[in-house]
Design a protein around this motif. Structure first.
Motif: not given
Length: 380
Positions: A24-27, A113, A347-348
């Motif tokens: 979640y929230g990653k690429t 990621d 951020e994560t």
């Protein structure tokens, strides 16, 4: 590597894996691995199993092992046509492994990621016909062409549209194509194909970039090396020279794979039939398949990864060891482990730590003690 299952039990909890998945929230960082039989991979798994446990060769595989077992990465995933799963051995031809093992491992170590490898390889396919890109036009000999190029695009599109279905752990993540690795050339050694290879390769790079909407998509080319430690000659040299000429194109790195030869396999192969028991411990195929050498395929995969990371250097943050080893404690103070801080993403809130056994662990910073949280944040 996200080794959640290796962390002490008290580190695990609902906070570690949210319902949306760890991504979640990653690429998702996607790579296409394209080519013919040597991209498929011809190193037999039985050979890798033996060499990984033999004192003479174990050093080549130690970073891929967890004790006496192969690591199954939980941050790198692969789809090879009809097969898919978390990266480990066995994603080559039936019962075999290829360059994807080392390449994917290095990409997993490089990125915070998750990584996806889209492997698109078919034995015996040429660039002059099967992989022929649209802008190269009709070869003019009445033979079919371009089908494998189209299939690469189809496999990529399928992954881009369905990666969350293929790998449910990737729910909640975005998707980005990062680069393409090309390992091909043998079937262009014949007829008029060698002299056309350079132009066809240029068309291939341009067409892929245009079709994916990535004009600077990094390309790594594993140059033909079936001649081994001998100097390339004849059509091998023509194809290799054409591949090396791609270094003149921006964001392309080509390297010769012959220089990475497994010399033990090369030296034994001429008498393998008289030394079959020894050969089973050294190689598993013919010279055109790099002797089926896990060591040679591994070196190629690692070198491809090194070149890809260099191409990506300005685009993504690389993990680099800048901290000393220390003892980390869990939030309740009941468990600890030694490791080196590799990175922290505010951020994560994901911390990356290389443990003393060499494995990478990634988890939420809240699982660490207050003192360790302060240390991590102050290190940025």
């Amino acid at each position: 590597m996200k080794s959640f299952r290796y962390l002490p039990a008290l580190f695990l909890g609902a906070s570690l894996l949210a319902s949306t998945g760890f991504a979640y929230g990653k690429t998702v960082r996607a790579f296409i691995l394209a080519g013919q039989s040597n991209m498929e991979g011809k190193a037999q798994n039985s050979l890798l199993d033996f060499q990984a446990s033999d004192a003479k060769t174990a050093e080549h595989y130690v970073h891929l092992r967890d004790g006496d077992k192969w690591i199954v990465r939980d941050d790198v995933f692969i789809k090879f046509l009809g097969r898919k799963g978390p990266l480990t051995t066995g994603f080559g031809s039936s019962g075999c492994t290829g360059i994807e093992l080392e390449f994917g491992h290095a990409m997993g170590e490089h990125f915070d990621d998750p990584v996806v490898l889209i492997k698109t390889a078919w034995g015996g396919h040429s660039l002059s016909h099967n992989f022929r890109p649209p802008s190269a036009g009709d070869p003019g000999d009445g033979k079919p062409f371009g089908e494998s190029y189209k299939n690469i695009m189809m496999e990529f599109t399928d992954m881009k549209e369905n990666y969350k279905k293929h790998f449910r752990k990737l729910r909640g993540a975005d998707f980005e194509i990062e680069g393409l690795v090309w390992f091909q050339g043998f079937n262009d050694k014949f007829g008029n194909s060698p002299g056309q290879y350079e132009d066809n390769m240029k068309h291939f790079i341009n067409d892929v970039r245009n079709e994916l909407g990535k004009p600077d998509l990094p390309f790594v080319i594993c140059g033909i090396g079936t001649h081994g430690s001998a100097a390339a000659s004849g059509s091998n040299k023509t194809v290799l020279d054409a591949q090396m000429a791609m270094n003149n194109i921006d964001k392309v790195k080509a390297f010769p794979t012959g220089e990475l030869v497994d010399k033990a396999a090369e030296e034994l192969f001429p008498t393998w039939q008289k030394n079959q028991e020894e050969w089973k411990k050294t190689g598993s195929d013919r010279p055109y398949h790099y002797f089926g050498s896990g060591i040679w395929y591994g070196r190629i995969g690692a070198t491809a990864a090194k070149n890809m990371i260099e191409l990506l250097a300005d685009k993504n943050k690389s993990k680099s060891v800048v901290h000393k080893k220390r003892t980390f404690h869990n939030a309740s103070g009941t468990s600890n482990f030694e490791g080196t801080l590799m990175s922290y993403n505010p951020e994560t809130e994901i911390v990356s730590i290389r443990k003393s056994n060499g494995r990478m662990s990634k988890f939420k910073i809240e699982l660490l003690s207050k003192e360790d949280q302060d240390y991590v944040k102050a290190s940025q």
